[in-house]
Design an enzyme around this catalytic site. Structure first.
Site, PDB file in Angstrom:
ATOM      1  N   SER A  42       0.835  -1.201   0.000  1.00 26.87           N
ATOM      2  CA  SER A  42       0.000   0.000   0.000  1.00 26.87           C
ATOM      3  C   SER A  42       0.866   1.246   0.000  1.00 26.87           C
ATOM      4  O   SER A  42       1.655   1.483   0.921  1.00 26.87           O
ATOM      5  CB  SER A  42      -0.917   0.013   1.224  1.00 26.87           C
ATOM      6  OG  SER A  42      -1.421   1.313   1.407  1.00 26.87           O
ATOM      7  N   HIS A 100      -1.242  -1.261  -4.254  1.00 25.29           N
ATOM      8  CA  HIS A 100      -2.509  -0.871  -3.626  1.00 25.29           C
ATOM      9  C   HIS A 100      -2.493   0.646  -3.414  1.00 25.29           C
ATOM     10  O   HIS A 100      -1.583   1.185  -2.787  1.00 25.29           O
ATOM     11  CB  HIS A 100      -2.619  -1.610  -2.293  1.00 25.29           C
ATOM     12  CG  HIS A 100      -3.895  -1.386  -1.559  1.00 25.29           C
ATOM     13  ND1 HIS A 100      -5.044  -2.117  -1.786  1.00 25.29           N
ATOM     14  CD2 HIS A 100      -4.210  -0.515  -0.562  1.00 25.29           C
ATOM     15  CE1 HIS A 100      -5.998  -1.718  -0.964  1.00 25.29           C
ATOM     16  NE2 HIS A 100      -5.524  -0.734  -0.206  1.00 25.29           N
ATOM     17  N   ASP A 127      -4.615   3.864  -1.973  1.00 25.34           N
ATOM     18  CA  ASP A 127      -5.725   4.246  -1.100  1.00 25.34           C
ATOM     19  C   ASP A 127      -6.220   5.643  -1.439  1.00 25.34           C
ATOM     20  O   ASP A 127      -5.498   6.620  -1.257  1.00 25.34           O
ATOM     21  CB  ASP A 127      -5.271   4.186   0.362  1.00 25.34           C
ATOM     22  CG  ASP A 127      -5.037   2.758   0.818  1.00 25.34           C
ATOM     23  OD1 ASP A 127      -5.998   1.961   0.766  1.00 25.34           O
ATOM     24  OD2 ASP A 127      -3.896   2.434   1.200  1.00 25.34           O
ATOM     25  N   MET A 156      -8.767   8.491  -0.486  1.00 29.33           N
ATOM     26  CA  MET A 156      -9.587   8.936   0.654  1.00 29.33           C
ATOM     27  C   MET A 156     -10.059  10.356   0.399  1.00 29.33           C
ATOM     28  O   MET A 156      -9.285  11.193  -0.079  1.00 29.33           O
ATOM     29  CB  MET A 156      -8.762   8.904   1.937  1.00 29.33           C
ATOM     30  CG  MET A 156      -8.138   7.548   2.230  1.00 29.33           C
ATOM     31  SD  MET A 156      -7.285   7.584   3.816  1.00 29.33           S
ATOM     32  CE  MET A 156      -6.517   5.967   3.807  1.00 29.33           C
ATOM     33  N   HIS A 202      -8.245   1.314  -3.884  1.00 26.02           N
ATOM     34  CA  HIS A 202      -9.183   1.124  -2.771  1.00 26.02           C
ATOM     35  C   HIS A 202      -9.823   2.475  -2.492  1.00 26.02           C
ATOM     36  O   HIS A 202      -9.170   3.375  -1.966  1.00 26.02           O
ATOM     37  CB  HIS A 202      -8.386   0.588  -1.564  1.00 26.02           C
ATOM     38  CG  HIS A 202      -9.191   0.452  -0.318  1.00 26.02           C
ATOM     39  ND1 HIS A 202      -8.606   0.276   0.915  1.00 26.02           N
ATOM     40  CD2 HIS A 202     -10.530   0.441  -0.098  1.00 26.02           C
ATOM     41  CE1 HIS A 202      -9.552   0.167   1.836  1.00 26.02           C
ATOM     42  NE2 HIS A 202     -10.730   0.284   1.251  1.00 26.02           N
ATOM     43  N   MET A 245     -11.939   4.846  -0.539  1.00 22.01           N
ATOM     44  CA  MET A 245     -12.604   5.143   0.728  1.00 22.01           C
ATOM     45  C   MET A 245     -13.240   6.511   0.578  1.00 22.01           C
ATOM     46  O   MET A 245     -12.764   7.517   1.116  1.00 22.01           O
ATOM     47  CB  MET A 245     -11.573   5.104   1.872  1.00 22.01           C
ATOM     48  CG  MET A 245     -11.189   3.665   2.231  1.00 22.01           C
ATOM     49  SD  MET A 245      -9.591   3.575   3.049  1.00 22.01           S
ATOM     50  CE  MET A 245      -8.519   3.612   1.627  1.00 22.01           C
ATOM     51  N   MET A 265     -11.740  -5.349   5.729  1.00 21.61           N
ATOM     52  CA  MET A 265     -10.825  -4.426   6.417  1.00 21.61           C
ATOM     53  C   MET A 265     -10.515  -4.974   7.812  1.00 21.61           C
ATOM     54  O   MET A 265     -11.411  -5.387   8.541  1.00 21.61           O
ATOM     55  CB  MET A 265     -11.478  -3.048   6.582  1.00 21.61           C
ATOM     56  CG  MET A 265     -11.655  -2.241   5.306  1.00 21.61           C
ATOM     57  SD  MET A 265     -10.135  -1.832   4.450  1.00 21.61           S
ATOM     58  CE  MET A 265      -9.231  -0.907   5.686  1.00 21.61           C
ATOM     59  N   ASP A 283      -6.831  -6.039   4.563  1.00 22.48           N
ATOM     60  CA  ASP A 283      -6.143  -4.742   4.507  1.00 22.48           C
ATOM     61  C   ASP A 283      -6.189  -4.097   5.883  1.00 22.48           C
ATOM     62  O   ASP A 283      -7.269  -3.860   6.424  1.00 22.48           O
ATOM     63  CB  ASP A 283      -6.857  -3.860   3.467  1.00 22.48           C
ATOM     64  CG  ASP A 283      -6.220  -2.489   3.292  1.00 22.48           C
ATOM     65  OD1 ASP A 283      -5.118  -2.253   3.848  1.00 22.48           O
ATOM     66  OD2 ASP A 283      -6.829  -1.657   2.595  1.00 22.48           O
TER      67      ASP A 283
HETATM   68  C1  DX5 Z   1      -6.138   1.978   5.599  1.00 24.56           C
HETATM   69  C2  DX5 Z   1      -5.738   1.604   4.203  1.00 24.56           C
HETATM   70  C3  DX5 Z   1      -4.654   0.608   4.129  1.00 24.56           C
HETATM   71  C4  DX5 Z   1      -3.354   1.043   4.772  1.00 24.56           C
HETATM   72  C5  DX5 Z   1      -2.768  -0.143   5.419  1.00 24.56           C
HETATM   73  O1  DX5 Z   1      -7.348   2.653   5.581  1.00 24.56           O
HETATM   74  O2  DX5 Z   1      -6.835   1.076   3.488  1.00 24.56           O
HETATM   75  O3  DX5 Z   1      -4.423   0.158   2.806  1.00 24.56           O
HETATM   76  O4  DX5 Z   1      -2.404   1.561   3.893  1.00 24.56           O
HETATM   77  O5  DX5 Z   1      -1.621   0.241   6.110  1.00 24.56           O
HETATM   78  P1  DX5 Z   1      -0.934  -0.744   7.143  1.00 24.56           P
HETATM   79  O6  DX5 Z   1      -0.515  -1.967   6.393  1.00 24.56           O
HETATM   80  O7  DX5 Z   1       0.179   0.054   7.681  1.00 24.56           O
HETATM   81  O8  DX5 Z   1      -1.985  -1.063   8.186  1.00 24.56           O
HETATM   82 ZN    ZN Z   2      -6.409   0.108   1.522  1.00 28.74          ZN
END
Ligand code: DX5
Ligand code: ZN
Length: 222
Positions: free
Chosen positions: A8, A31, A33, A35, A64, A66, A135, A173
């Site tokens: 990620s 990956h 993220d 947000m 991903h 969010m 999650m 994740d």
């Molecule tokens: C959190 C993200 C994850 C995050 C995971 O909301 O969706 O993808 O990067 O990070 P680690 O592996 O550090 O928990």
């Molecule tokens: Zn993620």
């Protein structure tokens, strides 16, 4: 399908995303993220950055989302070059329509569940998606502690997927690390996102390889 490891980028240097992508050539996916500061209390990047990343790496992008209103925004991420787009069931108004739209645009469609969202009741949706994301932290930030209470849900998700047959990947994740990955494998996950465990390591690609080895071994023992 074997084990897949998805570093990620949330834990990478945002000023050097191209270099971060190049530092994990052994990964299966990158990956990313997304947000929006509404669905989660954090704000990251959007489609233009995905587009730039897609130009700089040959690794497929696993986006991903969010975000609120994925029904409106998710297709843009396929256009931007994501090979897989995962949206949250808690945010989508018409998940079947959205999953079908993502697939028709040529991407894999993923459906994500926050820790308090049960998997029961979504059995019939499995035919519409390519990946289910459970999650294992509250979404929003990297580096959080793995939530063990999500393990029974991973197990139930695996049972539902196996009962139905077909090829739905089961991704975890949040807090995935050498300390927790075996528990996830044991519960039935096959796709692993790891942020801080990869980009917090001195050698990110070696961390990917080590997680893969550990997961493969645990998978054989399963
Ligand atoms: C959190 C993200 C994850 C995050 C995971 O909301 O969706 O993808 O990067 O990070 P680690 O592996 O550090 O928990
Ligand atoms: Zn993620």
């Amino acid at each position: 399908m074997g084990v897949q490891i998805c570093p990620s980028l949330l834990s990478a240097d945002f000023a050097n995303l191209g270099a971060a992508a190049a530092s994990v050539p052994g990964a299966d996916w990158l990956h990313v993220d997304v947000m929006d500061g509404h669905f989660v209390p954090n704000l990251t990047i959007g489609a233009p950055v995905i587009e730039a990343l897609a130009r700089t790496t040959s690794l497929p992008l696993d986006c991903h989302l969010m975000i609120d209103d994925p029904d409106r925004w998710a297709p843009d991420y396929v256009e931007a070059g994501a090979a897989s787009v995962t949206f949250h069931i808690e945010a989508s108004r018409a998940p079947v329509r959205l999953a079908r739209q993502l697939r028709s645009l040529g991407a894999r469609a993923g459906l994500a569940l926050k820790p308090a969202t049960t998997v029961e009741g979504y059995d019939d949706l499995l035919g519409e998606i390519d990946m289910l994301l459970v999650m294992t932290v509250e979404p929003g930030f990297g580096g959080q502690q793995f939530l063990d209470i999500c393990l029974p849900k991973i197990r139930r998700a695996r049972e539902l997927i196996d009962k139905r047959g077909g090829e739905v990947w089961l991704q975890v994740d949040g807090g995935v690390s050498p300390d927790t990955i075996e528990r996830c494998v044991d519960a039935g996950a096959d796709v692993f996102v790891a942020g801080s465990a990869v980009f917090g390591a001195d050698d990110p690609d070696a961390a990917v390889a080590a997680l893969r080895r550990q997961a493969e071994q645990a998978n054989t023992a399963r």
